[in-house]
Design a protein around this motif. Structure first.
Motif, PDB file in Angstrom:
ATOM      1  N   LYS A   1      82.115  43.433  62.124  1.00 12.15           N
ATOM      2  CA  LYS A   1      83.172  43.694  60.781  1.00 12.15           C
ATOM      3  C   LYS A   1      83.120  45.110  60.470  1.00 12.15           C
ATOM      4  CE  LYS A   1      82.926  40.592  57.674  1.00 12.15           C
ATOM      5  NZ  LYS A   1      82.594  39.748  56.565  1.00 12.15           N
ATOM      6  N   ALA A   2      81.944  45.841  60.667  1.00 11.90           N
ATOM      7  CA  ALA A   2      82.128  47.402  60.620  1.00 11.90           C
ATOM      8  C   ALA A   2      82.882  48.059  61.517  1.00 11.90           C
ATOM      9  CB  ALA A   2      80.466  47.902  60.495  1.00 11.90           C
ATOM     10  N   LEU A   3      82.803  47.795  62.732  1.00 13.63           N
ATOM     11  CA  LEU A   3      83.719  48.203  63.953  1.00 13.63           C
ATOM     12  C   LEU A   3      85.236  48.173  63.498  1.00 13.63           C
ATOM     13  CD1 LEU A   3      81.828  47.429  67.121  1.00 13.63           C
ATOM     14  CD2 LEU A   3      81.848  49.776  65.997  1.00 13.63           C
ATOM     15  N   ALA A   4      85.631  46.925  63.071  1.00 19.41           N
ATOM     16  CA  ALA A   4      86.797  46.500  62.720  1.00 19.41           C
ATOM     17  C   ALA A   4      87.297  47.435  61.431  1.00 19.41           C
ATOM     18  CB  ALA A   4      87.132  45.063  62.501  1.00 19.41           C
ATOM     19  N   GLU A   5      86.517  47.558  60.740  1.00 17.79           N
ATOM     20  CA  GLU A   5      86.779  48.626  59.468  1.00 17.79           C
ATOM     21  C   GLU A   5      87.059  49.936  59.954  1.00 17.79           C
ATOM     22  OE1 GLU A   5      87.142  48.295  55.409  1.00 17.79           O
ATOM     23  OE2 GLU A   5      88.079  46.971  57.000  1.00 17.79           O
ATOM     24  N   ALA A   6      86.181  50.481  60.831  1.00 14.90           N
ATOM     25  CA  ALA A   6      86.522  51.797  61.405  1.00 14.90           C
ATOM     26  C   ALA A   6      87.785  51.796  62.222  1.00 14.90           C
ATOM     27  CB  ALA A   6      85.390  52.206  62.431  1.00 14.90           C
ATOM     28  N   ARG A   7      88.145  50.755  62.857  1.00 14.37           N
ATOM     29  CA  ARG A   7      89.473  50.821  63.344  1.00 14.37           C
ATOM     30  C   ARG A   7      90.591  50.594  62.504  1.00 14.37           C
ATOM     31  NH1 ARG A   7      93.497  51.598  64.879  1.00 14.37           N
ATOM     32  NH2 ARG A   7      94.941  50.997  66.673  1.00 14.37           N
ATOM     33  N   ARG A   8      90.211  49.842  61.413  1.00 10.38           N
ATOM     34  CA  ARG A   8      91.549  49.953  60.423  1.00 10.38           C
ATOM     35  C   ARG A   8      91.653  51.380  59.716  1.00 10.38           C
ATOM     36  NH1 ARG A   8      92.086  49.759  55.110  1.00 10.38           N
ATOM     37  NH2 ARG A   8      89.566  49.904  54.680  1.00 10.38           N
ATOM     38  N   VAL A   9      90.889  52.145  59.407  1.00 11.29           N
ATOM     39  CA  VAL A   9      91.068  53.081  58.660  1.00 11.29           C
ATOM     40  C   VAL A   9      91.421  54.555  59.608  1.00 11.29           C
ATOM     41  CG1 VAL A   9      89.627  52.352  56.813  1.00 11.29           C
ATOM     42  CG2 VAL A   9      88.647  54.299  58.803  1.00 11.29           C
ATOM     43  N   LEU A  10      91.435  54.405  60.859  1.00 13.29           N
ATOM     44  CA  LEU A  10      91.757  55.471  62.014  1.00 13.29           C
ATOM     45  C   LEU A  10      93.371  55.744  62.007  1.00 13.29           C
ATOM     46  CD1 LEU A  10      89.020  55.403  64.131  1.00 13.29           C
ATOM     47  CD2 LEU A  10      89.527  57.350  62.633  1.00 13.29           C
ATOM     48  N   LYS A  11      93.721  56.751  62.015  1.00 12.84           N
ATOM     49  CA  LYS A  11      95.089  56.852  62.428  1.00 12.84           C
ATOM     50  C   LYS A  11      95.342  56.534  63.908  1.00 12.84           C
ATOM     51  CE  LYS A  11      96.128  60.481  58.852  1.00 12.84           C
ATOM     52  NZ  LYS A  11      96.219  61.775  58.603  1.00 12.84           N
ATOM     53  N   PRO A  12      96.627  56.370  64.378  1.00 13.47           N
ATOM     54  CA  PRO A  12      96.760  56.322  65.935  1.00 13.47           C
ATOM     55  C   PRO A  12      96.277  57.614  66.481  1.00 13.47           C
ATOM     56  CG  PRO A  12      98.521  55.388  64.542  1.00 13.47           C
ATOM     57  CD  PRO A  12      97.714  55.930  63.796  1.00 13.47           C
ATOM     58  N   GLY A  13      95.374  57.644  67.562  1.00 10.60           N
ATOM     59  CA  GLY A  13      94.798  58.839  67.901  1.00 10.60           C
ATOM     60  C   GLY A  13      93.448  59.297  67.369  1.00 10.60           C
ATOM     61  N   GLY A  14      93.102  58.459  66.450  1.00 10.56           N
ATOM     62  CA  GLY A  14      91.773  58.763  65.757  1.00 10.56           C
ATOM     63  C   GLY A  14      90.510  58.653  66.656  1.00 10.56           C
ATOM     64  N   ARG A  15      89.670  59.391  66.278  1.00 15.91           N
ATOM     65  CA  ARG A  15      88.330  59.292  67.238  1.00 15.91           C
ATOM     66  C   ARG A  15      87.171  58.492  66.517  1.00 15.91           C
ATOM     67  NH1 ARG A  15      89.947  64.233  65.336  1.00 15.91           N
ATOM     68  NH2 ARG A  15      88.163  65.496  65.745  1.00 15.91           N
ATOM     69  N   PHE A  16      86.569  57.785  67.179  1.00 14.55           N
ATOM     70  CA  PHE A  16      85.214  57.104  66.844  1.00 14.55           C
ATOM     71  C   PHE A  16      84.281  57.386  67.556  1.00 14.55           C
ATOM     72  CE2 PHE A  16      82.350  53.670  67.674  1.00 14.55           C
ATOM     73  CZ  PHE A  16      81.990  53.151  66.408  1.00 14.55           C
ATOM     74  N   LEU A  17      82.937  57.815  66.939  1.00 13.97           N
ATOM     75  CA  LEU A  17      81.779  58.079  67.265  1.00 13.97           C
ATOM     76  C   LEU A  17      80.755  57.334  66.576  1.00 13.97           C
ATOM     77  CD1 LEU A  17      82.307  62.094  67.695  1.00 13.97           C
ATOM     78  CD2 LEU A  17      82.490  60.266  69.451  1.00 13.97           C
ATOM     79  N   CYS A  18      79.698  56.918  67.461  1.00 14.17           N
ATOM     80  CA  CYS A  18      78.570  56.348  66.858  1.00 14.17           C
ATOM     81  C   CYS A  18      77.266  56.700  67.619  1.00 14.17           C
ATOM     82  CB  CYS A  18      78.857  54.465  67.007  1.00 14.17           C
ATOM     83  SG  CYS A  18      77.368  53.703  66.217  1.00 14.17           S
ATOM     84  N   LEU A  19      76.300  57.477  66.887  1.00 13.24           N
ATOM     85  CA  LEU A  19      75.278  58.191  67.414  1.00 13.24           C
ATOM     86  C   LEU A  19      74.039  56.935  67.023  1.00 13.24           C
ATOM     87  CD1 LEU A  19      73.472  60.020  68.809  1.00 13.24           C
ATOM     88  CD2 LEU A  19      73.262  61.339  66.579  1.00 13.24           C
TER      89      LEU A  19
END
Length: 252
Positions: A152-170
C-alpha cells in the motif's frame, strides 16, 4: 485480527496494532536516533545516504517527498544539493516535504534545524496527504520496513509521482554471501541491542529493529513488489555487500 497478520519484529500482530507498536519504538529512540545510527554502523550509514542523495540528484524547482524522513538528515542533503545546482544555473527553490508517522521524530528533526526548502509534517506512508501526480521524486530511507502494508505504501508512492518521477528506497537488506550473513547476524543480535541498552537505555527497541530487518523481503522480492506497484525499470544496488540496498523505479 482485522486482516492478514502484520510483522512486528519476529512477532505476527494484528495490522491495527502495528502502528501503535512502531510508534512506541520511535517515541523512545527519537532523541538518540542519529547517534545510534552512527554507533551501530560505525558511520557507514552516512556513506549510504550520500550515495542515495547523489543518485536522486535533486534539482531546482523539484518537489521531493522524503517519506519517513524523521530527523531530516536526508532532506538536508537534498536541499543543499538542489541549492548548489540553483546557484550554478538558476531556477526556483526546490520543495522538500518530510512526512513521518512519528511526531517525536519530527520534533527531534526540527530541534536540529533545517533548510529553507524543507517542510515537516506528520503523516502516514499508506495515506499520503498529497495530490495525485504532484511530486518529482519520492525517497524513503530505512522506513518502509516499519510500514504495516508495504504494498500500500508503494502504491501511494506511485500515486503521488508525476510521469517520469523517481522512486528511491534505501533499506537494510540481505547480505550477498553466507559468510557475511553469518557475521552480520552475530553482530546484529549480540552487539546492536547491547549498544541500545548502554547508550539509549532501551534494549527492546533495538531488538525490534534488528528483527524487523530480518523479516523484510530480500532484494529481488522487493523489486517484484515495486514492479507490482506500477513502477518501471525497477532494480537495486547493494551497499556493503547487501547489508543495505538502494532500490529504484520510475513512474511512467
Amino acid at each position: 485480527m482485522t486482516g492478514p497478520a502484520a510483522t512486528f519484529g519476529f512477532r505476527d500482530v494484528d495490522p491495527a496494532e502495528k502502528p501503535r507498536l512502531v510508534r512506541g519504538v520511535f517515541d523512545k529512540v527519537a532523541g538518540r536516533y542519529d547517534l545510534m545510527n552512527d554507533l551501530m554502523s560505525a558511520g557507514v550509514h552516512r556513506l549510504w545516504k550520500d550515495a542515495t542523495a547523489a543518485r536522486l540528484n535533486p534539482q531546482p524547482g523539484e518537489v521531493i517527498i522524503d517519506c519517513a524522513g524523521g530527523t531530516g538528515d536526508m532532506a538536508r542533503r537534498f536541499a543543499k544539493m538542489a541549492r548548489a545546482a540553483q546557484l550554478r544555473r538558476g531556477g526556483d527553490d526546490a520543495a522538500i516535504h518530510i512526512i513521518d508517522y512519528n511526531a517525536e521524530m519530527i520534533a527531534a528533526g526540527r530541534e536540529r534545524g533545517g533548510e529553507p526548502e524543507i517542510t515537516w509534517s506528520v503523516g502516514d506512508a499508506q495515506r499520503l496527504p498529497l495530490r495525485d501526480a504532484s511530486a518529482n521524486a519520492y525517497v524513503i530511507s530505512f522506513g518502509i520496513r516499519n510500514v504495516t502494508d508495504i504494498s500500500k505504501a508503494l502504491a501511494e508512492a506511485r500515486r503521488v509521482l508525476k510521469p517520469g518521477g523517481r522512486f528511491l528506497c534505501l533499506e537494510f537488506s540481505q547480505p550477498a554471501t553466507e559468510a557475511l550473513r553469518r557475521a552480520y547476524d552475530a553482530y546484529s543480535f549480540k552487539v546492536i541491542p547491547a549498544i541500545g541498552e548502554l547508550v539509549a537505555k532501551d534494549r527492546a527497541s533495538y531488538q525490534y529493529l534488528v528483527e524487523s530487518i530480518r523479516r523484510f523481503p530480500d532484494q529481488k522480492s522487493f523489486v517484484d513488489l515495486i514492479t507490482r506497484a506500477g513502477f518501471s525499470r525497477a532494480g537495486y544496488t547493494n551497499f556493503t555487500g547487501g547489508v543495505a540496498a538502494l532500490h529504484h523505479g520510475w513512474a511512467v
